[in-house]
Every structure is written in C-alpha cells, then in structure tokens.
Design a protein around this motif. Structure first.
Motif, PDB file in Angstrom:
ATOM      1  N   LEU A 286       3.190 -22.455  -8.054  1.00  0.00           N
ATOM      2  CA  LEU A 286       3.199 -21.854  -9.382  1.00  0.00           C
ATOM      3  C   LEU A 286       2.909 -20.360  -9.382  1.00  0.00           C
ATOM      4  CD1 LEU A 286       1.196 -24.643 -11.282  1.00  0.00           C
ATOM      5  CD2 LEU A 286       3.687 -24.353 -11.130  1.00  0.00           C
ATOM      6  N   GLY A 287       2.449 -19.829  -8.236  1.00  0.00           N
ATOM      7  CA  GLY A 287       2.028 -18.437  -8.210  1.00  0.00           C
ATOM      8  C   GLY A 287       0.652 -18.272  -8.821  1.00  0.00           C
ATOM      9  N   VAL A 288       0.219 -17.032  -8.927  1.00  0.00           N
ATOM     10  CA  VAL A 288      -1.107 -16.788  -9.494  1.00  0.00           C
ATOM     11  C   VAL A 288      -1.142 -17.231 -10.959  1.00  0.00           C
ATOM     12  CG1 VAL A 288      -2.826 -15.034 -10.023  1.00  0.00           C
ATOM     13  CG2 VAL A 288      -1.526 -14.885  -7.896  1.00  0.00           C
ATOM     14  N   GLY A 289      -0.017 -17.023 -11.667  1.00  0.00           N
ATOM     15  CA  GLY A 289       0.098 -17.523 -13.035  1.00  0.00           C
ATOM     16  C   GLY A 289      -1.007 -17.035 -13.946  1.00  0.00           C
ATOM     17  N   SER A 290      -1.580 -17.979 -14.674  1.00  0.00           N
ATOM     18  CA  SER A 290      -2.611 -17.613 -15.646  1.00  0.00           C
ATOM     19  C   SER A 290      -3.982 -17.420 -15.003  1.00  0.00           C
ATOM     20  CB  SER A 290      -2.712 -18.698 -16.730  1.00  0.00           C
ATOM     21  OG  SER A 290      -3.039 -19.949 -16.140  1.00  0.00           O
ATOM     22  N   SER A 291      -4.100 -17.777 -13.756  1.00  0.00           N
ATOM     23  CA  SER A 291      -5.380 -17.611 -13.062  1.00  0.00           C
ATOM     24  C   SER A 291      -5.544 -16.155 -12.635  1.00  0.00           C
ATOM     25  CB  SER A 291      -5.445 -18.501 -11.818  1.00  0.00           C
ATOM     26  OG  SER A 291      -5.368 -19.861 -12.167  1.00  0.00           O
ATOM     27  N   GLN A 292      -6.637 -15.544 -13.049  1.00  0.00           N
ATOM     28  CA  GLN A 292      -6.904 -14.179 -12.631  1.00  0.00           C
ATOM     29  C   GLN A 292      -7.642 -14.221 -11.297  1.00  0.00           C
ATOM     30  OE1 GLN A 292      -9.209 -11.798 -15.347  1.00  0.00           O
ATOM     31  NE2 GLN A 292      -9.067  -9.958 -14.079  1.00  0.00           N
ATOM     32  N   ALA A 293      -7.119 -13.489 -10.319  1.00  0.00           N
ATOM     33  CA  ALA A 293      -7.738 -13.458  -8.994  1.00  0.00           C
ATOM     34  C   ALA A 293      -7.873 -12.020  -8.540  1.00  0.00           C
ATOM     35  CB  ALA A 293      -6.904 -14.258  -7.993  1.00  0.00           C
ATOM     36  N   VAL A 294      -8.869 -11.777  -7.713  1.00  0.00           N
ATOM     37  CA  VAL A 294      -9.104 -10.421  -7.211  1.00  0.00           C
ATOM     38  C   VAL A 294      -9.391 -10.468  -5.710  1.00  0.00           C
ATOM     39  CG1 VAL A 294      -9.989  -9.517  -9.396  1.00  0.00           C
ATOM     40  CG2 VAL A 294     -11.577 -10.548  -7.746  1.00  0.00           C
TER      41      VAL A 294
ATOM     42  N   ASP B  66     -15.339   1.041  -0.591  1.00  0.00           N
ATOM     43  CA  ASP B  66     -14.745   2.385  -0.613  1.00  0.00           C
ATOM     44  C   ASP B  66     -14.671   3.013   0.772  1.00  0.00           C
ATOM     45  OD1 ASP B  66     -17.362   3.218  -0.123  1.00  0.00           O
ATOM     46  OD2 ASP B  66     -17.718   3.916  -2.166  1.00  0.00           O
ATOM     47  N   LYS B  67     -15.175   2.346   1.788  1.00  0.00           N
ATOM     48  CA  LYS B  67     -15.034   2.814   3.163  1.00  0.00           C
ATOM     49  C   LYS B  67     -14.007   1.987   3.934  1.00  0.00           C
ATOM     50  CE  LYS B  67     -17.794   6.353   3.716  1.00  0.00           C
ATOM     51  NZ  LYS B  67     -17.277   7.672   4.178  1.00  0.00           N
ATOM     52  N   ALA B  68     -13.327   1.093   3.229  1.00  0.00           N
ATOM     53  CA  ALA B  68     -12.340   0.230   3.878  1.00  0.00           C
ATOM     54  C   ALA B  68     -11.000   0.953   3.979  1.00  0.00           C
ATOM     55  CB  ALA B  68     -12.183  -1.059   3.095  1.00  0.00           C
ATOM     56  N   HIS B  69     -10.092   0.366   4.736  1.00  0.00           N
ATOM     57  CA  HIS B  69      -8.771   0.954   4.910  1.00  0.00           C
ATOM     58  C   HIS B  69      -8.009   0.902   3.585  1.00  0.00           C
ATOM     59  CE1 HIS B  69      -4.839   1.854   6.618  1.00  0.00           C
ATOM     60  NE2 HIS B  69      -5.444   2.178   7.746  1.00  0.00           N
ATOM     61  N   PRO B  70      -7.312   1.991   3.221  1.00  0.00           N
ATOM     62  CA  PRO B  70      -6.600   2.013   1.937  1.00  0.00           C
ATOM     63  C   PRO B  70      -5.473   1.000   1.830  1.00  0.00           C
ATOM     64  CG  PRO B  70      -6.075   3.960   3.276  1.00  0.00           C
ATOM     65  CD  PRO B  70      -7.225   3.281   3.929  1.00  0.00           C
ATOM     66  N   CYS B  71      -5.039   0.430   2.954  1.00  0.00           N
ATOM     67  CA  CYS B  71      -3.952  -0.556   2.870  1.00  0.00           C
ATOM     68  C   CYS B  71      -4.387  -1.817   2.142  1.00  0.00           C
ATOM     69  CB  CYS B  71      -3.412  -0.900   4.262  1.00  0.00           C
ATOM     70  SG  CYS B  71      -4.422  -2.042   5.219  1.00  0.00           S
ATOM     71  N   HIS B  72      -5.692  -1.995   1.910  1.00  0.00           N
ATOM     72  CA  HIS B  72      -6.143  -3.181   1.177  1.00  0.00           C
ATOM     73  C   HIS B  72      -5.608  -3.172  -0.259  1.00  0.00           C
ATOM     74  CE1 HIS B  72      -9.833  -3.502   4.099  1.00  0.00           C
ATOM     75  NE2 HIS B  72      -8.667  -3.702   4.686  1.00  0.00           N
TER      76      HIS B  72
ATOM     77  N   ASP C 115      -1.258  -5.354  -3.840  1.00  0.00           N
ATOM     78  CA  ASP C 115       0.010  -5.107  -4.518  1.00  0.00           C
ATOM     79  C   ASP C 115       1.080  -6.068  -4.013  1.00  0.00           C
ATOM     80  OD1 ASP C 115       2.325  -4.063  -5.621  1.00  0.00           O
ATOM     81  OD2 ASP C 115       2.240  -2.168  -4.551  1.00  0.00           O
ATOM     82  N   TRP C 116       1.243  -6.165  -2.693  1.00  0.00           N
ATOM     83  CA  TRP C 116       2.273  -7.027  -2.101  1.00  0.00           C
ATOM     84  C   TRP C 116       2.040  -8.508  -2.411  1.00  0.00           C
ATOM     85  CZ3 TRP C 116       6.806  -5.961   0.464  1.00  0.00           C
ATOM     86  CH2 TRP C 116       7.046  -4.629   0.788  1.00  0.00           C
ATOM     87  N   LEU C 117       0.793  -8.894  -2.593  1.00  0.00           N
ATOM     88  CA  LEU C 117       0.496 -10.299  -2.893  1.00  0.00           C
ATOM     89  C   LEU C 117       0.706 -10.626  -4.372  1.00  0.00           C
ATOM     90  CD1 LEU C 117      -2.700 -10.838  -0.703  1.00  0.00           C
ATOM     91  CD2 LEU C 117      -0.465 -11.928  -0.389  1.00  0.00           C
ATOM     92  N   GLY C 118       1.075  -9.630  -5.161  1.00  0.00           N
ATOM     93  CA  GLY C 118       1.351  -9.879  -6.570  1.00  0.00           C
ATOM     94  C   GLY C 118       0.150  -9.740  -7.475  1.00  0.00           C
ATOM     95  N   LEU C 119      -0.985  -9.304  -6.918  1.00  0.00           N
ATOM     96  CA  LEU C 119      -2.178  -9.104  -7.740  1.00  0.00           C
ATOM     97  C   LEU C 119      -2.190  -7.708  -8.347  1.00  0.00           C
ATOM     98  CD1 LEU C 119      -4.890 -10.683  -5.394  1.00  0.00           C
ATOM     99  CD2 LEU C 119      -3.679 -11.762  -7.285  1.00  0.00           C
ATOM    100  N   GLY C 120      -1.334  -6.835  -7.831  1.00  0.00           N
ATOM    101  CA  GLY C 120      -1.349  -5.446  -8.245  1.00  0.00           C
ATOM    102  C   GLY C 120      -2.467  -4.699  -7.549  1.00  0.00           C
ATOM    103  N   SER C 121      -2.298  -3.404  -7.409  1.00  0.00           N
ATOM    104  CA  SER C 121      -3.348  -2.629  -6.734  1.00  0.00           C
ATOM    105  C   SER C 121      -4.652  -2.665  -7.531  1.00  0.00           C
ATOM    106  CB  SER C 121      -2.895  -1.186  -6.508  1.00  0.00           C
ATOM    107  OG  SER C 121      -2.564  -0.563  -7.735  1.00  0.00           O
ATOM    108  N   ASP C 122      -4.561  -2.847  -8.863  1.00  0.00           N
ATOM    109  CA  ASP C 122      -5.773  -2.956  -9.674  1.00  0.00           C
ATOM    110  C   ASP C 122      -6.507  -4.261  -9.411  1.00  0.00           C
ATOM    111  OD1 ASP C 122      -5.213  -0.526 -10.759  1.00  0.00           O
ATOM    112  OD2 ASP C 122      -4.547  -1.287 -12.711  1.00  0.00           O
ATOM    113  N   GLY C 123      -5.845  -5.199  -8.776  1.00  0.00           N
ATOM    114  CA  GLY C 123      -6.490  -6.469  -8.422  1.00  0.00           C
ATOM    115  C   GLY C 123      -7.356  -6.366  -7.187  1.00  0.00           C
ATOM    116  N   CYS C 124      -7.393  -5.177  -6.589  1.00  0.00           N
ATOM    117  CA  CYS C 124      -8.268  -4.932  -5.439  1.00  0.00           C
ATOM    118  C   CYS C 124      -9.459  -4.120  -5.921  1.00  0.00           C
ATOM    119  CB  CYS C 124      -7.514  -4.179  -4.346  1.00  0.00           C
ATOM    120  SG  CYS C 124      -8.477  -3.851  -2.856  1.00  0.00           S
ATOM    121  N   LEU C 125     -10.642  -4.701  -5.871  1.00  0.00           N
ATOM    122  CA  LEU C 125     -11.853  -4.040  -6.351  1.00  0.00           C
ATOM    123  C   LEU C 125     -12.567  -3.377  -5.181  1.00  0.00           C
ATOM    124  CD1 LEU C 125     -13.234  -6.819  -8.736  1.00  0.00           C
ATOM    125  CD2 LEU C 125     -11.528  -5.044  -9.204  1.00  0.00           C
ATOM    126  N   SER C 126     -12.655  -2.059  -5.224  1.00  0.00           N
ATOM    127  CA  SER C 126     -13.311  -1.297  -4.162  1.00  0.00           C
ATOM    128  C   SER C 126     -14.752  -1.017  -4.557  1.00  0.00           C
ATOM    129  CB  SER C 126     -12.550   0.018  -3.929  1.00  0.00           C
ATOM    130  OG  SER C 126     -13.175   0.778  -2.929  1.00  0.00           O
TER     131      SER C 126
END
Length: 576
Positions: free
Chosen positions: A183-191, A196-202, A207-218
């Motif tokens: 079903l994909g992430v769908g209505s479930s919000q995931a992060v 902030d010292k991690a690699h920026p590719c996170h 983004d590539w997983l469909g969570l969007g870059s805002d779905g990555c909390l630094s």
C-alpha cells in the motif's frame, strides 16, 4: 552473405571473446592492459596528484566523437580511450590529499577483473556458479568481526553508501508501517531520524523512499558531535505520542571528517525503553552509518599491551578509544561497510550488514533461508534485493582483500594511515599561522585553517563571533582565497599536491561558517619523507600567498560540498 564470408566475420570477432583456455585469455588481456598503460603514460607524473590534463569543456570530447560505423582494431580503440584518463587521480601518491579513497589493492583488482570473464550476475547462483558464495563468506567474516551470530546474521552488497541507506530505510519502513510493501506509506506518517553531524545523503534517502526530505529529522548534537540523547528521546516520545511511525534511526559510526561515533548502545537502550513504554507492535530499526568506521573492529583482535605495531602512547589511546566505540555496532540492527574506502578495494564495494537476515528477506516478502541447508540452485538474492542485475566486483574484491590482508594486515594498514595523519598534524602545529582544528581526532583527516600574520586572533576567537559580520566572514574568505591560490598553482604544474576546502564547514556551537582546509592522506604506502616534503611546500606557499596581494577567482562552478552540503545547497544547485 555467403557462408564463407560469415565464417570470416565470425573468425574476426571471435578473438575478442574468452575461450576455454583462460590462461591464454589472461595473456591477451595483459597485452590490452599494456596498450592502455602505454597510451596513458604521457599523462602520468609521479609527483602529481592527478594525471595531466587541462580543465576544459566536456564539449571537446563530445564534438570529437561520432557513432562508429566500422570496426576498429583494439590498438586504435584503446589509444582513443586513453585520452579519457586525463586528470584521473593517483590515489597511491603522497601528493593526493583529496578524500578518503585509499588505492585499491592489485589482487582485488585482478580477481574482480578475472571474474568478469565469466560475466556472473549475482542476482542468483545459477548464472554465477559458486562465485556468489563469496558474498556469503564476506558477510560471515563481517558478522564474526562484529560479534554477531553467523548463522543468523546476513548482508548484501549494493551500489554505495546511499544504497546502504536505502536498504536500511526500507527495512525500517517494512517493520514500522503495516502493509507498506503493498500500500505504500499511505496515510501512515513515518519519519527517519538522523543528526546534524550525519551525512547529508540521509535527506536524499528519505526523499527516494517517498517520505520527502522533510521526512528526515536532523537532531542537534552535543559538544563532541554525538547525537543529543535527551533531544533524541524527547523527539521520539513526541512523535510516537502523535502516532508517527519511526521508519529508521540512522546514527553515526565514524563520519568522514570528524570520525564521530554516536553512543550506539545508549541509543538502542532508549529505543527499547520506548518500545515497552508505548507498547509498540514493532521495534524502530537502528542503522549505523559506519562505512568508514567499521574497520576499527579489527583492533578487537589487537593486544595493546604487547603493541605489535609499536604505536605511540597517543596512537594507542586514540585507536583503542575508537575501537571501543565502534565495537558497540553489535547492539545495532544493521550497519554499513565501504570496502572501497577503508577496505582497499576498487569501487564499488559497499555492503549492508543486518543482525537478522530475515530483515533483508522481508523486503521481498520472503522467509529467511537456513544457511546450513541452503544448496546451490536455491540462492536467489534478486527476490529481495533492490537490484535485479548485480555485479560480482564488490563481493569478490572484498573477499580477496580479507584473505590477502587478514585482521593483522588491516591493523597495520589502518595504523599507517592514522599515524601519517598524526604526523601531518604535528608538522602543521609547529607553525603559528597554521591552526589544526581537530588535533583530538581519532581518524585520518586533518582539518586546519591558516591565519594572517601578524595576527593574535586564533580560531577559537573567530567561532565566537556573530554571523554575517565582516570579522566573521574574513577567515572564510582568507582561507578560500588560499585554496584558490593553491588550485592555480596546481593547474599551472607548479605544485603536485592537491588538498580540498569545505566552504560550508561550521564548528560545533559556532554561529558562523568558518570553512576549513582538509588534508586526507589516504595512501598506506606514502612515505614520511614525501609527506614531509609536501607539507613543507604547503607552508612555504602560504608565505608566497600572503605576499601576493592578489584576488583569485574560481575556475569552475564547483558542486555543493560532498560532505557538508545542506538540503538548501542541493535544492539551489544550478542545473545544466
């Protein structure tokens, strides 16, 4: 076409393919390698980091090439190819101080090249013979190294650190979000949680997983660069209270420059406590981004009292401390390994390791196999891997490196690289106008700034300044100008060495970007004599720069910093 002509065409091209006489084939391949070596010889200078070649437009290559209609002989083909080796990096050279890219060992290069004669597809064992077993063996070696159950743990090679992160994130989502594969992430919000010292590719992985870059909390870090555990727990508690699913917690296991290792066990303990407190029906996946730091696991086998490698007391203290921190990988759910970084293998040789191979197989909805009963013809990684076509180079070159060096060999190679870094820092520390800003590092990189003379203001004074003031930006501009001065010297052939500069570097707790110059001497065969010569040249060039009174312009529109780039840098990058 007559049968005779067909035979002649067949005869002409058959010499370009392998026969059953592989020894004869290897002789022919060595001749081709010789042709390439001769073709690139005119670009090689043993005292230069790069092969010769001007900075020019790619247009020069594109305009000179047209779709070939007629066949050409190997000599001509390789002659034409040789021009593309211009500006290739000589990683074994003491002059090369660009990145953590050690030279690849020749035996791994040979073994992976020879395996290409059989063109195995590591999607499954049928087209690969038992060559695919090298992946199983290497992941067993890594499980042993970290202290996992080799019957239960597993791993898979993939296309680099971002590929490793994609696997870790997807494993976490499969655990956290019900029916996510269908079903994909769908209505479930995931992060995804990172720091902030991690690699920026996170951010890019999210983004590539469909969570969007805002779905990555630094999350913020404390003074030593480690993840702030209180903020981590508070953030997890807040998100879980809101019904947000925790897709993955990515923590550091040896960052590129500062070699920061987060407190792995404490983070695992926080996760486990909240699983019980919130009665979660899943355990948020904890992945350690240890593509560089994994190799310090070899020092679990080192007797620091006997000190076989004659480490100095400072070296022993730093290397044993790093070993203690990275040894906590055993508490994580997964971790990453780049053999093309600290494993001395050719690109690409990246692997994700999981404590429970069932996590990998769940990506394809499969049950984990029983390693003791698995037979040839039954092993098909394509059923659960991201890739359907999988190259053999990574596992075969990693297997070769493990067997070639062994634990003790890796201990010696890593110590040599670390010791060379300590030597570089000691040389720079002798000069008042060079200030090393990571003297306490347990890694290879040397981060430093230059200060104008006479100048009583030190680096610690600059980082206390408020942002967006002339005083605050003066250090960044001054060091960037010195770097551009060095680049100009390098392009003119006046110096052979090449270092890097990070415009976006901002020290922990500072309000302003200071930038920093970086020396990454990653060759375990570089001599101290040669390193000393390069550093002395760098010091003398600083005097020349100060007397030049010139302004230097960048020759190229350089991409955002590989390690310190931000999401804003990525989004604003000009597209050509």
């Amino acid at each position: 076409m007559s049968d005779f002509c067909k035979y002649e065409v067949h005869k002409m091209f058959s010499r370009y393919f392998a026969t059953e006489n592989k020894c004869e084939v290897v002789k022919i391949m060595s001749q081709y390698l010789g042709l390439l070596a001769n073709g690139t010889l005119k670009y090689v200078d043993k005292d230069q980091a790069l092969l010769r070649g001007e900075i020019d437009l790619y247009k020069q290559f594109l305009d000179s090439e047209c779709l070939p209609i007629n066949s050409e002989c190997p000599e001509e083909v390789l002659k034409q190819l040789s021009k593309y080796f211009q500006r290739a990096v000589q990683w074994e050279n003491a002059e090369t101080m660009l990145n953590i890219t050690p030279p690849a060992n020749l035996v791994s290069i040979a073994s992976s090249a020879y395996a290409s004669l059989f063109n195995p597809n590591f999607a499954q064992d049928e087209p690969s013979g038992y060559l695919l077993a090298t992946e199983l063996v290497v992941t067993k070696f890594l499980a042993e190294l970290v202290g996992w159950d080799v019957k239960k743990a597993g791993g898979v090679f993939t296309f680099g650190g971002k590929g490793i992160g994609l696997y870790a994130g997807k494993i976490g989502l499969v655990k956290a979000v019900p029916n996510v594969r269908r079903l994909g992430v769908g209505s479930s919000q995931a992060v995804i949680i990172t720091s902030d010292k991690a690699h920026p590719c996170h951010f890019e992985i999210s983004d590539w997983l469909g969570l969007g870059s805002d779905g990555c909390l630094s999350l913020p870090t404390v003074a030593n660069g480690q993840m702030d555990l209180k903020i981590l727990e508070d953030t997890l508690r807040e998100k879980l209270s809101q019904g947000v699913r925790i897709g993955c917690i990515i923590i550091n296991g040896g960052t590129t420059n500062e070699v920061i290792v987060d407190p792995i066990k404490k983070i695992v303990d926080i996760r486990d406590k909240l699983v019980c407190e919130f009665q979660l029906d899943y355990r948020p996946h904890i992945h350690v981004d240890s593509v560089i730091g994994w190799v310090w696991l070899v020092y679990n086998y080192y007797d620091f009292k006997k000190n076989r490698l004659s480490m100095s007391q400072v070296e022993q203290t730093k290397m044993s401390a790093m070993c203690d921190k990275i040894s906590e990988l055993k508490y994580a759910d997964s971790f990453g390994v780049d053999f093309h970084k600290t494993g001395f293998c050719p690109y690409i040789s990246s692997c994700i390791m999981v404590n429970d191979r069932a996590d990998l197989h769940a990506l394809g909805g499969k049950s984990a196999y029983d390693i003791d009963s698995l037979k040839h013809g039954e092993y098909s990684p394509f059923e659960w891997t991201l890739e359907l076509s999988r190259g053999s180079g990574g596992p075969i070159s990693a297997y070769t490196a493990f067997k070639l060096f062994g634990v003790e060999g890796f201990q010696e190679l890593i110590h040599t690289m670390f010791s060379n870094g300590e030597y570089i820092r000691s040389l720079l520390n002798e000069k008042n106008d060079f200030e090393v800003i990571n003297n306490e590092t347990e890694g290879f990189a040397t981060l430093f700034v230059i200060l104008s003379q006479p100048n009583t203001v030190r680096y610690s004074d600059y980082i206390k300044l408020d942002a967006d003031t002339p005083e605050a930006t003066s250090l960044l501009v001054y060091n960037q100008q010195f770097f551009l001065f060095l680049l100009k010297k390098h392009e003119a052939g006046e110096i052979g060495f090449k270092i890097t500069f990070s415009t976006n570097y901002k020290p922990q707790g500072a309000k302003v970007k200071t930038g920093c110059l970086k020396i990454y001497q990653s060759s375990p065969i570089a001599t101290r004599e040669k390193i000393h010569k390069v550093i002395n040249q760098l010091i003398e060039l600083k005097k020349e720069f100060d007397n030049s009174n010139k302004t230097f312009e960048a020759q190229i529109n350089q991409p955002a910093d590989f390690v310190y780039r931000t999401q804003k840098d990525v989004d604003s990058r000009k597209i050509y």
